[in-house]
Design an enzyme around this catalytic site. Sequence first.
Site, PDB file in Angstrom:
ATOM      1  N   GLU A  60      -0.744  10.224  -4.905  1.00 19.50           N
ATOM      2  CA  GLU A  60      -1.869  11.138  -4.674  1.00 19.50           C
ATOM      3  C   GLU A  60      -1.972  12.154  -5.806  1.00 19.50           C
ATOM      4  O   GLU A  60      -1.053  12.922  -6.055  1.00 19.50           O
ATOM      5  CB  GLU A  60      -1.719  11.809  -3.305  1.00 19.50           C
ATOM      6  CG  GLU A  60      -2.000  10.806  -2.182  1.00 19.50           C
ATOM      7  CD  GLU A  60      -1.666  11.308  -0.795  1.00 19.50           C
ATOM      8  OE1 GLU A  60      -2.168  10.716   0.165  1.00 19.50           O
ATOM      9  OE2 GLU A  60      -0.893  12.271  -0.676  1.00 19.50           O
ATOM     10  N   ASN A 102      -4.322  16.460   0.188  1.00 22.04           N
ATOM     11  CA  ASN A 102      -3.509  16.700   1.373  1.00 22.04           C
ATOM     12  C   ASN A 102      -3.843  17.960   2.143  1.00 22.04           C
ATOM     13  O   ASN A 102      -3.400  18.132   3.278  1.00 22.04           O
ATOM     14  CB  ASN A 102      -2.033  16.686   0.986  1.00 22.04           C
ATOM     15  CG  ASN A 102      -1.595  15.272   0.740  1.00 22.04           C
ATOM     16  OD1 ASN A 102      -1.676  14.454   1.643  1.00 22.04           O
ATOM     17  ND2 ASN A 102      -1.202  14.971  -0.482  1.00 22.04           N
ATOM     18  N   SER A 120      -3.452  12.793   7.331  1.00 24.78           N
ATOM     19  CA  SER A 120      -2.762  11.500   7.196  1.00 24.78           C
ATOM     20  C   SER A 120      -1.527  11.482   8.059  1.00 24.78           C
ATOM     21  O   SER A 120      -1.050  12.526   8.466  1.00 24.78           O
ATOM     22  CB  SER A 120      -2.372  11.255   5.747  1.00 24.78           C
ATOM     23  OG  SER A 120      -1.383  12.156   5.346  1.00 24.78           O
ATOM     24  N   LYS A 152       0.864  -1.179   0.000  1.00 24.00           N
ATOM     25  CA  LYS A 152       0.000   0.000   0.000  1.00 24.00           C
ATOM     26  C   LYS A 152       0.896   1.223   0.000  1.00 24.00           C
ATOM     27  O   LYS A 152       2.072   1.180   0.373  1.00 24.00           O
ATOM     28  CB  LYS A 152      -0.938   0.004   1.215  1.00 24.00           C
ATOM     29  CG  LYS A 152      -0.281   0.095   2.561  1.00 24.00           C
ATOM     30  CD  LYS A 152       0.044   1.468   3.072  1.00 24.00           C
ATOM     31  CE  LYS A 152      -1.153   2.384   3.032  1.00 24.00           C
ATOM     32  NZ  LYS A 152      -0.745   3.736   3.544  1.00 24.00           N
ATOM     33  N   THR A 154       8.917   0.941   1.416  1.00 20.44           N
ATOM     34  CA  THR A 154       7.797   1.843   1.198  1.00 20.44           C
ATOM     35  C   THR A 154       6.863   1.748   2.365  1.00 20.44           C
ATOM     36  O   THR A 154       7.085   1.016   3.311  1.00 20.44           O
ATOM     37  CB  THR A 154       7.024   1.512  -0.074  1.00 20.44           C
ATOM     38  OG1 THR A 154       6.100   2.585  -0.302  1.00 20.44           O
ATOM     39  CG2 THR A 154       6.214   0.237   0.074  1.00 20.44           C
TER      40      THR A 154
END
Lengths: 409, 409
Positions: A281, A404, A409, A183, A194
């Site tokens: 994103e 964002n 997050s 992910k 990652t």
Amino acid sequence: MVATSLSPLAPAGFPDLPAIPGVKLHTVTLGIRYKGRPDVLLAELEPGTQVAGVFTTSTTASAAVRWGREALKGGTGRAFFVNAGNSVAFTGKAGEKFVADKVEAAAKALGCNKTEIFTASTGVIGEPTTANRITDALPDLLANDAGWLDAAKAIMTTDTFPKGASATTTIHGAKVTIAGFAKGSGMIEPNMATMLGFIFTDAAVPHAVLQSLLADCTNRSFNAITVDSDTSTSDTVLLAATGKAGNAAVTGIDDPALTGFKTALEDVMRDLAHQVVRDGEGASKFITVNVTGAISEAEAKITAKAIANSPLVKTAIAGEDANWGRIVMAVGKCGVQADPNKLTVSIGGIVLAKNGERVADYDEAPVAAHIKGQYIDIDVDLGFGDGTATVWTCDLTHGYISINADYRS
Amino acid sequence: MVATSLSPLAPAGFPDLPAIPGVKLHTVTLGIRYKGRPDVLLAELEPGTQVAGVFTTSTTASAAVRWGREALKGGTGRAFFVNAGNSVAFTGKAGEKFVADKVEAAAKALGCNKTEIFTASTGVIGEPTTANRITDALPDLLANDAGWLDAAKAIMTTDTFPKGASATTTIHGAKVTIAGFAKGSGMIEPNMATMLGFIFTDAAVPHAVLQSLLADCTNRSFNAITVDSDTSTSDTVLLAATGKAGNAAVTGIDDPALTGFKTALEDVMRDLAHQVVRDGEGASKFITVNVTGAISEAEAKITAKAIANSPLVKTAIAGEDANWGRIVMAVGKCGVQADPNKLTVSIGGIVLAKNGERVADYDEAPVAAHIKGQYIDIDVDLGFGDGTATVWTCDLTHGYISINADYRS
């Protein structure tokens, strides 16, 4: 939290992944943050499974990462135990207890040592929470066998699609299989791994060899991508080898019997890393930055990362503008040995600039056509040595800002 | 090219700048790229004017920058000769000829050595052009005396407002004046200087001392700002001291008579640097990142830059989200000595996190109120040593994407 629609760079669908003997996947849907899909995963591993891992180099790494580094010393694992929605990073003693409680509950349920339980958590940083809901659900979780797709979904956050990959190869003539999922979408400039990646194989490969293989392949896969130059506190990639393939023993990292396995592992990891970039994103373009002619591999990678992380390069590509001057700028700013007169810059395989200036017969039309596509190739030759590196990234669009500026997050 | 409206962070107007004896400003409107305002500037300096300069560290620096480095060895200057619309960077021999032609024409017109002509060019990279239109206009240019406002306008590109600042002080009891202007909006992470800055004083300060003063003040002004982490190929700051103030001689950089001058110069330079940030492409918030407790000033600055350049920190602030976890992430990724348990993070002077976790009685309301304002203060204490640094930046908004996906800069 913004509603994110499927990335335009998403693959056609989730791949059909083969079972890995010795691995059982379990998921449960607790709705901790994300609704309507599983959000807790436990990948159960046969006793004796060899485990390798790479973790973020962040000095503010999460408690799960710090535990993982410790647990890895044992070399074997019985479970990867993952939750999505809260990374529990930078939550002090609460975060340590969260991890300890998950580990203790899983070790008890599986009848193994605590150091055989690897955990990972992904989501918002700095919000303390307890593991109670997750540990209470452990019986349900272990009772619910899941497939690869549900497992890949269970670890997503802002991801717009689940990411999986597999390969088969042989070791000493025995067929071995590799499959995994990952992910990641934002806060992506992995520096050892990652966001989260879990890879499984039935090959019999001892821990020390497995660890070397993983570290090496990570450098050309998860450590060669960037979305936004921001390195997560939770980056973790774990690789489990159950040994069920029954291949004859391998002697070490240089054993020729591992050649095919190494290629297959790198293929799977690069595929997963590319899927993270494809889900970057706001991404609308997948960009491959290939740097050659550097004085070292390290300088090639610094250069490729400087280009791949440049907001001006990334916005130019988002705007489908073949603004190669920004590539020259990015090369110039990153401190590697470079000389305008030795530099060659190509986009889409077409040389635009060399010998310190634009090529005499420069025709922007084919470059403009290339840059309207979804796959953009940037090649830079520094003209000094043999150092090469390839880095993959995506463009920087309004979507990144929307996601964002609103999503915590 | 997008139409850019005035930055919401723009000052109320251009300041009223005092004349500097020994400096004559000239502008002309050629419409090379920008219409309706002057786009060529020549600042004429009295014979004997001492000049200091700092330039980009980019290895792909423009021909104008390379010439400036050479010319600086002479220590004196008769003119700063600047054009906006094309940086003529990375244009090989064409770029070198462009600079040489400008220098030769100006030296001839002013009757001085070529090494007394400093040039700068700003605009798109990589588009070869000739200097003919500019050198042909030299008689008109020299005949047209201009004020500070026109001079500041003549060097703008994507800037939405002209930037000027001034100060007065004394040296050995003699009143001296400093005034200058700058441009810059995108491709801003200066690494020796910002895009373009020109500062003038009537003080009598010899070249070597002037150079030391400029370099020192640059570290806490132009080298302490970032808009987008991208370092220009053309960054140049020049400082001219005409000596017309008639102050008694200064003996060196540590002469106590220079204390006031140093402060005044740093004030002017910091003011101009802040104006560059206020005009950051798409900026809606002015952000001050103050790092203390680092093991060195260098590590403090690395940390402050990592926070100031983090797309996730900058988008969170754009979204008025007090997402301090992203600040912790940025500290963790940048490789300086840090420990979550020693870290203190404040926003708007309110401590949010310390001792490895969120403060127990955390109340987001006052932080949320602060972050809705235009001026955002982020304070991070690393808890190790005495190293401190302050860096100024702006948020990352849709405006940045709009400007850079369309405008070829």
